[in-house]
Design an enzyme around this catalytic site. Structure first.
Site, mmCIF file in Angstrom:
data_model
loop_
_atom_site.group_PDB
_atom_site.id
_atom_site.type_symbol
_atom_site.label_atom_id
_atom_site.label_comp_id
_atom_site.label_asym_id
_atom_site.label_seq_id
_atom_site.Cartn_x
_atom_site.Cartn_y
_atom_site.Cartn_z
ATOM 1 N N SER A 57 0.828 -1.219 0.000
ATOM 2 C CA SER A 57 0.000 0.000 0.000
ATOM 3 C C SER A 57 0.860 1.266 0.000
ATOM 4 O O SER A 57 2.036 1.233 0.371
ATOM 5 C CB SER A 57 -0.902 0.010 1.238
ATOM 6 O OG SER A 57 -1.624 -1.192 1.327
HETATM 7 N N1 SAM Z 1 0.226 -5.159 4.409
HETATM 8 C C1 SAM Z 1 0.862 -5.438 3.155
HETATM 9 C C2 SAM Z 1 2.222 -4.835 3.048
HETATM 10 O O1 SAM Z 1 2.674 -4.162 3.990
HETATM 11 O O2 SAM Z 1 2.875 -5.062 2.016
HETATM 12 C C3 SAM Z 1 0.006 -5.047 1.961
HETATM 13 C C4 SAM Z 1 -1.176 -5.887 1.838
HETATM 14 S S1 SAM Z 1 -1.989 -5.968 0.288
HETATM 15 C C5 SAM Z 1 -2.674 -4.379 0.092
HETATM 16 C C6 SAM Z 1 -3.362 -7.005 0.789
HETATM 17 C C7 SAM Z 1 -2.946 -8.421 1.089
HETATM 18 O O3 SAM Z 1 -4.068 -9.105 1.644
HETATM 19 C C8 SAM Z 1 -2.535 -9.214 -0.139
HETATM 20 O O4 SAM Z 1 -1.252 -9.715 0.050
HETATM 21 C C9 SAM Z 1 -3.567 -10.326 -0.216
HETATM 22 O O5 SAM Z 1 -3.062 -11.535 -0.739
HETATM 23 C C10 SAM Z 1 -3.975 -10.454 1.231
HETATM 24 N N2 SAM Z 1 -5.257 -11.120 1.481
HETATM 25 C C11 SAM Z 1 -6.410 -11.057 0.780
HETATM 26 N N3 SAM Z 1 -7.357 -11.821 1.355
HETATM 27 C C12 SAM Z 1 -6.785 -12.390 2.465
HETATM 28 C C13 SAM Z 1 -7.251 -13.253 3.496
HETATM 29 N N4 SAM Z 1 -8.498 -13.753 3.522
HETATM 30 N N5 SAM Z 1 -6.394 -13.586 4.485
HETATM 31 C C14 SAM Z 1 -5.120 -13.131 4.502
HETATM 32 N N6 SAM Z 1 -4.624 -12.304 3.548
HETATM 33 C C15 SAM Z 1 -5.449 -11.920 2.561
#
Ligand code: SAM
Length: 214
Positions: A57
């Site tokens: 993000s």
């Molecule tokens: N916090 C991260 C960083 O610092 O790089 C960025 C996160 S990214 C915007 C959103 C993440 O949520 C993705 O890696 C995606 O695969 C994950 N995601 C989506 N659904 C999920 C779930 N049910 N459980 C865990 N992770 C999930």
């Protein structure tokens, strides 16, 4: 933009408000959490691509979420959506490494986040594979739950796994369009109060109590 320029932008724009969040941003180098070909863009206030067709993000929304979470040393935090591991490192700087559990659904990103965290010197942040829409009951209860993917609503498990007076920070809304950054506070009697901090854009939370895979 270098790291100093980004810090100035985040402070002047009031995305960073507290000393603890400022120190965490100073301490963690975003370039360690992006793929090689994106390193030149690491200190721009924009989201960047990471493996698995996901994103790290933009720093401003990361800062806003950390400020909203009002983290203190020693708090136990569940981060949902490890992605690159960057936000987990920032959280660890504030609450302490041993207190952070980060859950990610994409196996490739579990490996990516673990690798980045280790390379950046974080040996004790736990990154686990699983569906964060069900929380992570193994380590509950949590003082804070910070979700970095957009859910249609706050999943029941998150409320169940939150300590009294705990806080959930999560984008809530549509799968691909308008979402609001919602702060949900649990009061001492088990009630919940929600406050919206305004619009935001996140990738969807995909899971049993969130959006279907398709
Ligand atoms: N916090 C991260 C960083 O610092 O790089 C960025 C996160 S990214 C915007 C959103 C993440 O949520 C993705 O890696 C995606 O695969 C994950 N995601 C989506 N659904 C999920 C779930 N049910 N459980 C865990 N992770 C999930």
């Amino acid at each position: 933009m270098n790291k100093e320029d980004l810090m100035e932008h985040l402070i002047k724009g009031s995305y960073i408000k507290s000393l603890s969040v400022e120190k965490a941003f100073m301490q963690v180098d975003r370039e360690n959490f992006v793929p090689e070909d994106e390193k030149g863009m690491a200190y721009y206030d924009i989201p960047l691509s990471i493996p698995g067709a996901q994103t790290i993000s933009a720093p401003s929304i990361v800062a806003e979420m950390l400020e909203a979470a009002d983290l203190k040393r020693g708090m136990k935090v569940l981060e949902i959506g490890s992605g690159s591991g960057y936000n987990a490192a920032l959280i660890a700087e504030i609450v302490g490494e041993d207190n952070v559990i980060s859950i990610e659904r994409v196996p490739e990103l579990v490996a990516f986040a673990k690798m980045n965290l280790e390379k950046a010197g974080y040996q004790n942040v736990r990154v686990v594979h699983g569906d964060g829409s069900r929380g992570y009951p193994e380590e509950a209860p949590y003082d804070r739950i910070i979700c970095t993917a957009a859910a249609p609503k706050i999943p029941r498990a998150w409320k169940e796994q939150l300590k009294p007076s705990g806080v959930i920070v999560a984008p809530i809304g549509g799968r691909h369009f308008y979402q609001e950054l919602v702060v949900t506070k649990r009061d001492g009697k088990g009630g919940f109060r929600e406050v919206s901090l305004g619009g935001c854009v996140f990738v969807p939370l995909i899971g049993e109590d969130a959006w279907p895979e398709y």
